[in-house]
Design an enzyme around this catalytic site. Sequence first.
Site, PDB file in Angstrom:
ATOM      1  CG  ASP A  31      57.384  71.611 -38.408  1.00 17.78           C
ATOM      2  OD1 ASP A  31      58.293  70.830 -38.043  1.00 17.78           O
ATOM      3  OD2 ASP A  31      57.216  72.742 -37.912  1.00 17.78           O
ATOM      4  CG  ASP A  57      64.394  62.352 -37.248  1.00 19.85           C
ATOM      5  OD1 ASP A  57      64.646  61.981 -36.081  1.00 19.85           O
ATOM      6  OD2 ASP A  57      65.283  62.526 -38.100  1.00 19.85           O
TER       7      ASP A  57
END
Length: 150
Positions: A31, A57
């Site tokens: 993260d 992503d």
Amino acid sequence: MINENTPFIFLYIDLDRCKNINDSFGHFTGDSLLMLVTARIKKFYNTTGKLYRVGGDEFDVLIKGQAERTKMLENAKLLIQKVEEPFNIEEMEIHISCSIGIASFPLHGSSYKEIHRAADLALRWNKKGKEIIPPNDFIPFVEETGLIIR
């Protein structure tokens, strides 16, 4: 920023190996990496584009107007180089890369779905050879092979 009458460039960016980073270093590190990558991409397109995170992503960048092909490819290569610069997280140096697919409105579609699909196909093609292929070369090829139907 964009309306139905304004041409724009659409970049679809997929970060490579994010799952490996999550699996190896944990989700906190993953993260943190995503936040740093986001900041780096935003800074790169600070005045020219609008960044959207569309998946874990995956990112879209919309750039108003049309750029000449060589400039568009140079910018994509520069962004890849920026993303490949190391990130320092918790005293670790983490390296990732990204793949980019490029499409433009209205040349490669008239809806988000069409443009995203064209950029996604270009991205997947690029991942195979890790070479940026301009949409004007790629789109006619996939149309001829039946991967895109207009």
